[in-house]
Design a protein around this motif. Structure first.
Motif, PDB file in Angstrom:
ATOM      1  N   PHE A  58      25.404  19.431  28.550  1.00 55.16           N
ATOM      2  CA  PHE A  58      24.054  19.700  29.029  1.00 55.16           C
ATOM      3  C   PHE A  58      23.655  21.154  28.772  1.00 55.16           C
ATOM      4  N   PHE A  61      30.229  16.698  30.661  1.00 57.62           N
ATOM      5  CA  PHE A  61      28.793  16.504  30.813  1.00 57.62           C
ATOM      6  C   PHE A  61      28.084  17.831  31.071  1.00 57.62           C
ATOM      7  N   THR A  93      36.154  15.117  35.218  1.00 59.89           N
ATOM      8  CA  THR A  93      35.134  14.121  34.874  1.00 59.89           C
ATOM      9  C   THR A  93      33.796  14.778  34.563  1.00 59.89           C
ATOM     10  N   ALA A  94      33.438  15.803  35.337  1.00 58.88           N
ATOM     11  CA  ALA A  94      32.111  16.411  35.203  1.00 58.88           C
ATOM     12  C   ALA A  94      32.027  17.425  34.065  1.00 58.88           C
ATOM     13  N   GLY A 132      35.391   6.958  30.086  1.00 55.69           N
ATOM     14  CA  GLY A 132      34.886   7.653  31.261  1.00 55.69           C
ATOM     15  C   GLY A 132      35.208   6.945  32.558  1.00 55.69           C
TER      16      GLY A 132
END
Length: 403
Positions: free
Chosen positions: A152, A148, A144-145, A253
């Motif tokens: 980033f 991102f 999930t992370a 998501g």
């Protein structure tokens, strides 16, 4: 640190490195190497192909060799390959990047096979579900992370930052794994037939063991449906739900959040319900989610589709943890690598077929028909479970004595 705690920490770093690398590959290819969509697809296919190509021979290796040695070799390969991928990205070499991504995934595939085989050596059978839930929670968090984190870093630092981070995490997992010393198997090593015969032995055990056969068949139909859903959801969301790409991504998501919730809640739920309840709830909840997806253009729109993704994440995560625990319980130690590899190959073999079937159905018959195909495949997965020994599993099976 207990042996299982060390394995758990190692697995967490391995999954984080693998998911970061998976997310970094298309970002690096597009922003740094200026690859087009077709080439990006080929690079991702090369990375994920390891699960299909390497699993069976790796399963034989895991069953025949000292698991600690195989584990360290697998992690060393991942570290070297991710470092090579970093250098390839800086040097602008697509060919070396593709090869390095494949080899890093080979290390991950082999590690996962060892990890599943080590859990029965490190914890008591009654603790299998709790142990597997902890490992799956770390995987769900990483999956999930990772997008991102990579996004980033690409935005704030550099598009090249993903692979150095993945290599650092892989190196950390290798350092942790050096301190892992599992107990020696109490079973004398069986005879070693040729590799093809050894692979066939694992496949025969899956087919002849009713519980494992049901798990494999349920997983095949579920994965067909899930990948078909992923293949068609973005155009479905744009054309039938009236949202944009960001909205479609937000709905997808929620699947990751459902997985995290399922893994976190698993020990609490398993302590209060019978195994069959979990093994039925997973595919049935997916079927309900798919039906909500079919109805979402007429009832609720994007929020209902997001809820559907949440159900498809939550219930199947519980199912995954329980079926892994059941599989570890009924499989003799000298077959655990090959049994896991057999089911893994079946799953990864059906995924491209699911993607093609979903896309082709949408192209020829429309998006609504393609979503009905997804619901039908999830429903077949549920029916397999209802009609199988999984529906009669009121308690965990008797552990195999071949440990």
């Amino acid at each position: 640190m207990t042996p299982f705690a060390r394995l758990f920490a190692t697995a967490g770093l391995v999954q984080a490195a693998d998911q970061i690398a998976l997310a970094a590959l298309p970002v690096t290819a597009v922003l740094v190497l200026h690859a087009g969509p077709g080439l990006v697809g080929a690079l991702v296919a090369a990375q994920t192909a390891a699960w299909l190509v390497v699993s069976l021979p790796a399963g034989v290796l895991v069953d025949r060799s000292d698991k600690r040695v195989v584990l360290l070799a697998a992690l060393t390969l991942s570290v070297i390959a991710m470092a090579a991928a970093t250098l390839a990205a800086f040097a602008g070499s697509l060919a070396i990047l593709a090869l390095a991504a494949f080899l890093a995934a080979v290390g991950t595939v082999t590690f996962v096979l060892v990890q599943i085989g080590l859990v029965p050596q490190l914890v008591a059978p009654a603790e299998f579900p709790k142990a597997n839930a902890r490992i799956e929670l770390s995987r769900a968090l990483a999956a999930t992370a990772a997008p991102f984190v990579v996004g980033f870093l690409a935005e704030r630092l550099s598009p090249l930052a993903g692979y150095p981070l993945a290599a650092s995490l892989a190196l950390g997992s290798l350092a942790l794994a050096y301190g892992l010393r599992p107990p020696a198997s109490r079973i004398a090593a069986p005879e070693r037939p040729p590799v093809t015969q050894a692979i066939a032995e694992g496949a025969r055990f899956v087919l002849r063991e009713p519980i494992l056969g049901a798990i494999g068949l349920c997983a095949i139909f579920w994965n067909f449906a899930f990948v078909a859903l992923l293949a068609i959801f973005v155009p479905f969301a744009l054309q039938r739900l009236g949202t944009d790409v960001a909205g479609a991504g937000l709905a997808q998501g929620i699947n990751g959040l459902g997985m995290i919730a399922g893994a976190a809640a698993a020990p609490f739920i398993f302590a209060r319900v019978q195994p069959r309840t979990v093994l039925l709830f997973g595919p049935i909840s997916s079927t309900i989610g798919a039906l909500l997806m079919v109805l979402s253009p007429r009832i609720g729109g994007l929020p209902v589709a997001a809820l559907a993704f949440g159900l498809i994440g939550f219930g199947p995560m519980l199912w995954l943890v329980m079926q892994t625990s059941v599989r570890q319980t009924v499989t003799p130690a000298h077959l655990i690598g090959r049994v896991t590899a057999t089911i893994q190959v079946a799953i990864y073999g059906i995924r491209p077929i699911g993607a093609l079937a979903g896309g082709l159905t949408a192209q020829v018959f429309g998006l609504d028909a393609a979503m009905m195909l997804v619901a039908a495949a999830f429903a077949i997965s549920a029916l397999v479970s209802v009609a199988s020994p999984l529906a009669r599993l009121t308690h965990m099976p008797t552990p195999s004595t071949a440990r």
